[in-house]
Design an enzyme around this catalytic site. Structure first.
Site, PDB file in Angstrom:
ATOM      1  N   LYS A  87     -82.591  27.564  29.661  1.00 20.51           N
ATOM      2  CA  LYS A  87     -81.829  26.333  29.449  1.00 20.51           C
ATOM      3  C   LYS A  87     -80.807  26.576  28.348  1.00 20.51           C
ATOM      4  CE  LYS A  87     -83.668  21.691  30.018  1.00 20.51           C
ATOM      5  NZ  LYS A  87     -84.641  20.725  29.515  1.00 20.51           N
TER       6      LYS A  87
HETATM    7  O1  G3P Z   1     -85.074  17.117  30.396  1.00 21.33           O
HETATM    8  C1  G3P Z   1     -84.393  16.471  29.348  1.00 21.33           C
HETATM    9  C2  G3P Z   1     -85.132  15.239  28.986  1.00 21.33           C
HETATM   10  O2  G3P Z   1     -86.389  15.612  28.516  1.00 21.33           O
HETATM   11  C3  G3P Z   1     -84.535  14.363  27.958  1.00 21.33           C
HETATM   12  O3  G3P Z   1     -85.249  13.185  28.031  1.00 21.33           O
HETATM   13  O4  G3P Z   1     -86.099  11.047  27.256  1.00 21.33           O
HETATM   14  O5  G3P Z   1     -85.533  12.842  25.603  1.00 21.33           O
HETATM   15  O6  G3P Z   1     -83.731  11.621  26.807  1.00 21.33           O
HETATM   16  P1  G3P Z   1     -85.140  12.108  26.862  1.00 21.33           P
END
Ligand code: G3P
Length: 221
Positions: A87
């Protein structure tokens, strides 16, 4: 649309694997930190455990900020397991690192994507997945799903092979919407996967079937 699980928690992955609907895993430094993973060696150990539970792409994020550091980490991460996808962030240094990954034939998940333009750059660099962060757009009062929809449209028009991975999913409706706009993959927190299994009418229906059968049989099996 395929479903990935967005977590570094091995128990969640074990439980989700038993459901049989998860075909990949995504992780990031925040998710790793949540599991008290504080260095690349323990990140590697967790990822190797995960590879035994899910036979599919597992995204592992670099933590360096500059291209040289990202490339150095990515080249190491790519040796951990054949299913590992590196990533890399949608930054100038990240794009430069993606260019190096393309030459090395290392699969990339372009993360922190917040515009169609960033997704066009990733596609040009041959990334395997682009990850628009839906929930974080919504947090800012912008409709994240519109960006996913636009990326899907541009990729289809341009016959791009990069897969659109809807990330930062915050509720079950995001999953439905991502599927409707044509995302290739949605990566879900465990809680949302569990919410997807639930419907109150299923519970009511099960209770009625069970009671009716009990009445008919007088409690005999
Ligand atoms: O895969 C990326 C994701 O984990 C981000 O999620 O909820 O931290 O915005 P969030």
């Amino acid at each position: 649309m395929r479903l990935f699980l967005d977590t570094a928690n091995v128990e969640e992955i074990r439980e989700a694997a038993a459901l049989g609907v998860i075909s990949g895993i995504t992780t990031n430094p925040s998710l790793a930190a949540k599991e008290r993973i504080g260095d690349l060696e323990s990140y590697k150990a967790a990822i190797l455990t995960i590879t035994k539970l899910i036979d599919g792409p597992i995204s592992v994020e670099v933590t360096a900020l500059d291209t040289a550091g990202m490339v150095h980490q990515a080249e190491d991460i790519a040796t951990w397991h054949p299913n590992v996808v590196v990533k890399l962030p949608s930054t100038v240094d990240g794009f430069k690192a993606m260019a190096v990954m393309r030459k090395r034939h290392i699969p990339v998940n372009q993360t922190l994507c917040f515009s169609v333009n960033q997704a066009i750059l990733g596609a040009e660099l041959g990334v395997k997945y682009v990850s628009p962060f839906i929930g974080r757009f919504d947090d800012e009062g912008q409709d994240g799903m519109e960006v996913v929809k636009d990326i899907v449209e541009v990729y289809r028009t341009q016959k791009v092979r990069t897969q659109v991975l809807a990330a930062s999913i915050r509720h079950p409706l995001h999953v439905v919407q991502a599927a409707k706009v044509g995302a290739d993959v949605a990566t879900l927190p465990f809680k949302i996967l569990m919410q997807m299994t639930q419907h109150s009418l299923t519970d009511v229906g099960m209770a009625k079937f069970t009671q009716d059968w009990k009445n008919a049989t007088g409690g005999r099996r």
